[in-house]
Scaffold this active site. Structure first.
Site, PDB file in Angstrom:
ATOM      1  NE  ARG A   1      -5.113  -1.316   9.722  1.00 52.36           N
ATOM      2  CZ  ARG A   1      -3.954  -0.768   9.360  1.00 52.36           C
ATOM      3  NH1 ARG A   1      -3.908   0.318   8.637  1.00 52.36           N
ATOM      4  NH2 ARG A   1      -2.838  -1.332   9.716  1.00 52.36           N
TER       5      ARG A   1
ATOM      6  CE  LYS B   1      -2.186  -0.993   3.831  1.00 49.14           C
ATOM      7  NZ  LYS B   1      -1.496  -2.258   4.179  1.00 49.14           N
TER       8      LYS B   1
ATOM      9  NE  ARG C   1       7.541  -2.363   6.263  1.00 50.01           N
ATOM     10  CZ  ARG C   1       6.230  -2.309   6.425  1.00 50.01           C
ATOM     11  NH1 ARG C   1       5.478  -1.777   5.475  1.00 50.01           N
ATOM     12  NH2 ARG C   1       5.663  -2.791   7.507  1.00 50.01           N
TER      13      ARG C   1
ATOM     14  NE  ARG D   1       1.445  -4.971  11.042  1.00 51.76           N
ATOM     15  CZ  ARG D   1       2.524  -4.798  10.269  1.00 51.76           C
ATOM     16  NH1 ARG D   1       3.687  -5.309  10.622  1.00 51.76           N
ATOM     17  NH2 ARG D   1       2.430  -4.101   9.164  1.00 51.76           N
TER      18      ARG D   1
ATOM     19  NE  ARG E   1       5.639  -0.458  10.186  1.00 53.42           N
ATOM     20  CZ  ARG E   1       4.569  -0.470   9.420  1.00 53.42           C
ATOM     21  NH1 ARG E   1       4.570   0.205   8.281  1.00 53.42           N
ATOM     22  NH2 ARG E   1       3.493  -1.144   9.770  1.00 53.42           N
TER      23      ARG E   1
HETATM   24  P1  AP5 Z   1       4.729  -1.539   1.890  1.00 56.34           P
HETATM   25  O1  AP5 Z   1       4.429  -0.698   0.716  1.00 56.34           O
HETATM   26  O2  AP5 Z   1       5.458  -0.949   3.033  1.00 56.34           O
HETATM   27  O3  AP5 Z   1       3.414  -2.322   2.381  1.00 56.34           O
HETATM   28  P2  AP5 Z   1       2.141  -1.809   3.187  1.00 56.34           P
HETATM   29  O4  AP5 Z   1       0.949  -2.452   2.563  1.00 56.34           O
HETATM   30  O5  AP5 Z   1       2.156  -0.331   3.296  1.00 56.34           O
HETATM   31  O6  AP5 Z   1       2.406  -2.518   4.572  1.00 56.34           O
HETATM   32  P3  AP5 Z   1       2.250  -1.958   6.053  1.00 56.34           P
HETATM   33  O7  AP5 Z   1       2.951  -2.935   6.937  1.00 56.34           O
HETATM   34  O8  AP5 Z   1       2.666  -0.532   6.151  1.00 56.34           O
HETATM   35  O9  AP5 Z   1       0.715  -2.069   6.238  1.00 56.34           O
HETATM   36  P4  AP5 Z   1      -0.093  -1.988   7.539  1.00 56.34           P
HETATM   37  O10 AP5 Z   1      -1.442  -1.743   7.028  1.00 56.34           O
HETATM   38  O11 AP5 Z   1       0.051  -3.160   8.429  1.00 56.34           O
HETATM   39  O12 AP5 Z   1       0.624  -0.811   8.364  1.00 56.34           O
HETATM   40  P5  AP5 Z   1       0.178   0.652   8.776  1.00 56.34           P
HETATM   41  O13 AP5 Z   1       1.378   1.485   8.813  1.00 56.34           O
HETATM   42  O14 AP5 Z   1      -1.001   1.093   8.013  1.00 56.34           O
HETATM   43  O15 AP5 Z   1       5.567  -2.796   1.340  1.00 56.34           O
HETATM   44  C1  AP5 Z   1       6.098  -3.770   2.231  1.00 56.34           C
HETATM   45  C2  AP5 Z   1       7.489  -4.214   1.736  1.00 56.34           C
HETATM   46  O16 AP5 Z   1       7.335  -4.968   0.540  1.00 56.34           O
HETATM   47  C3  AP5 Z   1       8.443  -3.062   1.394  1.00 56.34           C
HETATM   48  O17 AP5 Z   1       9.732  -3.450   1.746  1.00 56.34           O
HETATM   49  C4  AP5 Z   1       8.309  -2.915  -0.137  1.00 56.34           C
HETATM   50  O18 AP5 Z   1       9.505  -2.452  -0.727  1.00 56.34           O
HETATM   51  C5  AP5 Z   1       8.013  -4.353  -0.549  1.00 56.34           C
HETATM   52  N1  AP5 Z   1       7.105  -4.498  -1.688  1.00 56.34           N
HETATM   53  C6  AP5 Z   1       5.873  -3.935  -1.798  1.00 56.34           C
HETATM   54  N2  AP5 Z   1       5.276  -4.330  -2.941  1.00 56.34           N
HETATM   55  C7  AP5 Z   1       6.165  -5.160  -3.557  1.00 56.34           C
HETATM   56  C8  AP5 Z   1       6.124  -5.897  -4.784  1.00 56.34           C
HETATM   57  N3  AP5 Z   1       5.062  -5.887  -5.597  1.00 56.34           N
HETATM   58  N4  AP5 Z   1       7.204  -6.647  -5.106  1.00 56.34           N
HETATM   59  C9  AP5 Z   1       8.292  -6.699  -4.274  1.00 56.34           C
HETATM   60  N5  AP5 Z   1       8.381  -6.022  -3.109  1.00 56.34           N
HETATM   61  C10 AP5 Z   1       7.333  -5.261  -2.765  1.00 56.34           C
HETATM   62  O19 AP5 Z   1      -0.353   0.413  10.285  1.00 56.34           O
HETATM   63  C11 AP5 Z   1       0.532   0.107  11.320  1.00 56.34           C
HETATM   64  C12 AP5 Z   1      -0.189   0.156  12.651  1.00 56.34           C
HETATM   65  O20 AP5 Z   1      -0.701   1.474  12.871  1.00 56.34           O
HETATM   66  C13 AP5 Z   1      -1.415  -0.753  12.790  1.00 56.34           C
HETATM   67  O21 AP5 Z   1      -1.062  -2.069  13.165  1.00 56.34           O
HETATM   68  C14 AP5 Z   1      -2.207  -0.033  13.872  1.00 56.34           C
HETATM   69  O22 AP5 Z   1      -1.644  -0.249  15.144  1.00 56.34           O
HETATM   70  C15 AP5 Z   1      -1.975   1.432  13.513  1.00 56.34           C
HETATM   71  N6  AP5 Z   1      -2.989   1.964  12.585  1.00 56.34           N
HETATM   72  C16 AP5 Z   1      -2.766   2.470  11.337  1.00 56.34           C
HETATM   73  N7  AP5 Z   1      -3.897   2.882  10.771  1.00 56.34           N
HETATM   74  C17 AP5 Z   1      -4.883   2.626  11.672  1.00 56.34           C
HETATM   75  C18 AP5 Z   1      -6.284   2.814  11.659  1.00 56.34           C
HETATM   76  N8  AP5 Z   1      -6.911   3.338  10.596  1.00 56.34           N
HETATM   77  N9  AP5 Z   1      -6.990   2.421  12.741  1.00 56.34           N
HETATM   78  C19 AP5 Z   1      -6.392   1.898  13.833  1.00 56.34           C
HETATM   79  N10 AP5 Z   1      -5.069   1.681  13.907  1.00 56.34           N
HETATM   80  C20 AP5 Z   1      -4.311   2.055  12.830  1.00 56.34           C
HETATM   81 MG    MG Z   2       2.422   1.027   4.897  1.00 60.19          MG
END
Ligand code: AP5
Ligand code: MG
Length: 217
Positions: free
Chosen positions: A87, A13, A126, A169, A158
């Protein structure tokens, strides 16, 4: 063009949102990055949410909606791509009135899905810049290990990318977030993208999809 990116942790994402920001000028809003920023700045909210985030649990809806509302209000009507929000169904229901109050409509929801083994592998390698939040990975490494190409700050793993937290997660995603897929399909806003492919192929598809959408608007 206002978008939501939906999909499990590690599906890409943040990486895709950055591409959309660069290519289409939509401001990338990641609630995860906004919340991690609170933690890094050791604000009152940051202190309260750090343990939850490190354990892979969701932060309280009220806190997230408040932080998101502030951010949306600060971008002066520019288009945006929301990453990590909504979410759960409650946040999905809250988003509509929030956008209405700012005179904004949601145009499209892109759901990016990837297989579990691919996700676990991606997240274990990552790294993210502590300053500008740029994301690196196996296929997109920084030139110097541990140093951001753009701003020279440190890149780190992270806290919530440890394997047992990633499992948690993923479980939460399937149970609590996944129902948003049907929620947006019913509103005819949902498009699905296969996140198992190379970034090159995914970017091409997103480019095609959004260019077509922009022409229609
Ligand atoms: P990346 O692009 O970083 O993936 P992502 O989908 O953004 O993964 P996240 O771990 O950030 O998602 P998340 O939803 O768990 O975390 P968030 O920060 O929102 O890619 C991942 C890796 O793969 C990278 O190294 C990239 O280079 C590689 N990659 C990507 N695509 C690729 C491809 N096609 N081929 C090869 N490599 C590839 O949330 C974190 C925490 O915040 C939550 O657990 C919660 O505690 C809190 N939080 C956030 N939002 C909310 C909300 N709305 N409500 C409540 N709590 C929330
Ligand atoms: Mg992310």
């Amino acid at each position: 063009m206002n978008l939501v990116l939906l999909g499990p942790p590690g599906t890409g994402k943040g990486t895709i949102a950055k591409f959309i920001e660069l290519r289409f000028g939509c401001v990338h809003i990641s609630t995860g990055d906004l919340l991690r920023d609170e933690v890094a700045r050791r604000t009152k909210i940051g202190e309260a949410i750090a343990p939850l985030m490190n354990e892979g649990k969701l932060v309280d809806d009220k806190i997230v909606i408040e932080i998101l509302g502030e951010k949306l209000g600060s971008i002066n009507g520019k288009s945006f791509v929301l990453d990590g929000f909504p979410r759960n169904l409650e946040q999905g229901e809250m988003l509509e009135p929030l956008l209405n109050s700012l005179g904004i409509t949601l145009d499209l929801v892109l759901e990016v899905d990837s297989d579990r083994e691919i996700i676990v592998k991606r997240l274990s390698s990552r790294r993210q810049c502590v300053k500008c939040k740029r994301i690196y990975g196996l296929d997109v490494p920084s030139k110097v290990d541990g140093v951001c190409d753009d701003c020279g700050f440190e890149t780190v793993l992270r806290e919530d990318d440890k394997p047992d937290v990633v499992r948690k997660r993923l479980g939460l995603y399937n149970e609590i977030t996944k129902p948003l897929s049907k929620f947006y399909a019913k509103k005819l806003l949902l498009k699905k993208i296969d996140g198992n492919r190379s970034l090159h192929d995914i970017f091409l598809e997103v480019e095609r999809l959004l260019s077509g959408f922009e022409e229609m608007k």
